[in-house]
Design a protein around this motif. Structure first.
Motif, short mmCIF file in Angstrom:
data_model
loop_
_atom_site.label_atom_id
_atom_site.label_comp_id
_atom_site.label_asym_id
_atom_site.label_seq_id
_atom_site.Cartn_x
_atom_site.Cartn_y
_atom_site.Cartn_z
N GLN A 16 0.85 -1.27 0.06
CA GLN A 16 0.09 0.07 0.06
C GLN A 16 0.88 1.31 -0.13
OE1 GLN A 16 -2.23 -1.14 3.70
NE2 GLN A 16 -4.18 -1.07 2.45
N TYR A 17 2.08 1.20 0.80
CA TYR A 17 2.78 2.54 0.92
C TYR A 17 3.55 2.76 -0.53
CZ TYR A 17 7.13 5.06 1.19
OH TYR A 17 8.07 6.03 1.08
N GLU A 18 3.96 1.66 -1.08
CA GLU A 18 4.58 1.64 -2.44
C GLU A 18 3.65 2.15 -3.46
OE1 GLU A 18 6.39 -2.13 -2.91
OE2 GLU A 18 8.09 -1.61 -1.76
N GLY A 19 2.27 1.93 -3.42
CA GLY A 19 1.36 2.49 -4.33
C GLY A 19 0.93 3.73 -4.04
N LEU A 20 1.05 4.12 -2.74
CA LEU A 20 0.85 5.86 -2.39
C LEU A 20 2.01 6.43 -3.04
CD1 LEU A 20 -0.50 5.68 0.92
CD2 LEU A 20 -1.75 6.40 -1.23
N ALA A 21 3.24 6.02 -2.73
CA ALA A 21 4.61 6.47 -3.11
C ALA A 21 4.45 6.72 -4.51
CB ALA A 21 5.83 5.84 -2.50
N ALA A 22 4.24 5.73 -5.34
CA ALA A 22 4.49 5.95 -6.87
C ALA A 22 3.59 6.98 -7.39
CB ALA A 22 3.98 4.55 -7.31
N VAL A 23 2.38 7.10 -6.80
CA VAL A 23 1.48 8.16 -7.33
C VAL A 23 1.84 9.67 -6.67
CG1 VAL A 23 -0.76 9.25 -6.99
CG2 VAL A 23 -0.53 6.89 -7.22
N LEU A 24 2.54 9.54 -5.30
CA LEU A 24 2.81 11.08 -4.66
C LEU A 24 4.36 11.27 -4.74
CD1 LEU A 24 0.56 10.51 -1.53
CD2 LEU A 24 0.24 11.91 -3.45
N THR A 25 5.13 10.52 -5.18
CA THR A 25 6.68 10.97 -5.11
C THR A 25 6.85 12.32 -5.84
OG1 THR A 25 7.50 8.88 -4.54
CG2 THR A 25 9.05 10.12 -5.31
N ASP A 26 6.49 12.29 -7.07
CA ASP A 26 7.06 13.63 -8.14
C ASP A 26 6.38 14.68 -7.35
OD1 ASP A 26 8.51 11.99 -9.61
OD2 ASP A 26 6.76 11.74 -11.12
N LYS A 27 4.91 14.65 -6.92
CA LYS A 27 4.34 15.73 -6.13
C LYS A 27 5.13 16.29 -4.89
CE LYS A 27 0.02 16.16 -6.01
NZ LYS A 27 -1.47 15.93 -5.94
N LEU A 28 5.75 15.27 -4.24
CA LEU A 28 6.17 15.46 -2.96
C LEU A 28 7.52 16.40 -3.32
CD1 LEU A 28 6.74 15.25 0.11
CD2 LEU A 28 7.79 12.99 -0.38
N LYS A 29 8.32 15.73 -4.47
CA LYS A 29 9.48 16.27 -4.61
C LYS A 29 9.34 17.82 -5.02
CE LYS A 29 12.10 12.26 -6.11
NZ LYS A 29 12.64 11.49 -7.51
#
Length: 87
Positions: A16-29
């Motif tokens: 679940q974390y990896e799924g969220l990270a895949a969606v949010l990482t670019d926005k987070l950066k």
């Protein structure tokens, strides 16, 4: 003030974390004030530590992007950092 936030999300699986990270990482950066993000797995969930330029910038990111996607309510623990050294 530079702030470190720590969140432990029980019942959040690594998948679940990896799924969220895949969606949010670019926005987070690209988020204003974002410095670093680290995550690790526990027997009962996932923990995340982030470093931000300010408490307000973290809170805006968390409220708008992270909180709506978590299976449980999480209140991040926050610590004001007295020093920041980067490579």
């Amino acid at each position: 003030m530079v702030v470190l936030t720590k969140s432990h999300v029980t019942d959040l699986t690594r998948e679940q974390y990896e799924g969220l990270a895949a969606v949010l990482t670019d926005k987070l950066k690209a988020a204003p004030g974002f410095i670093a993000h680290y995550a690790w797995e526990h027997e009962d969930g996932m923990s995340v530590v982030e470093i931000w330029d300010s408490d307000e910038q973290h809170d805006a990111w968390f409220e708008n992007n992270v909180k709506p996607n978590l299976p449980v309510q999480v209140i991040p623990e926050k610590h004001e950092l007295v020093n920041k050294v980067t490579a």
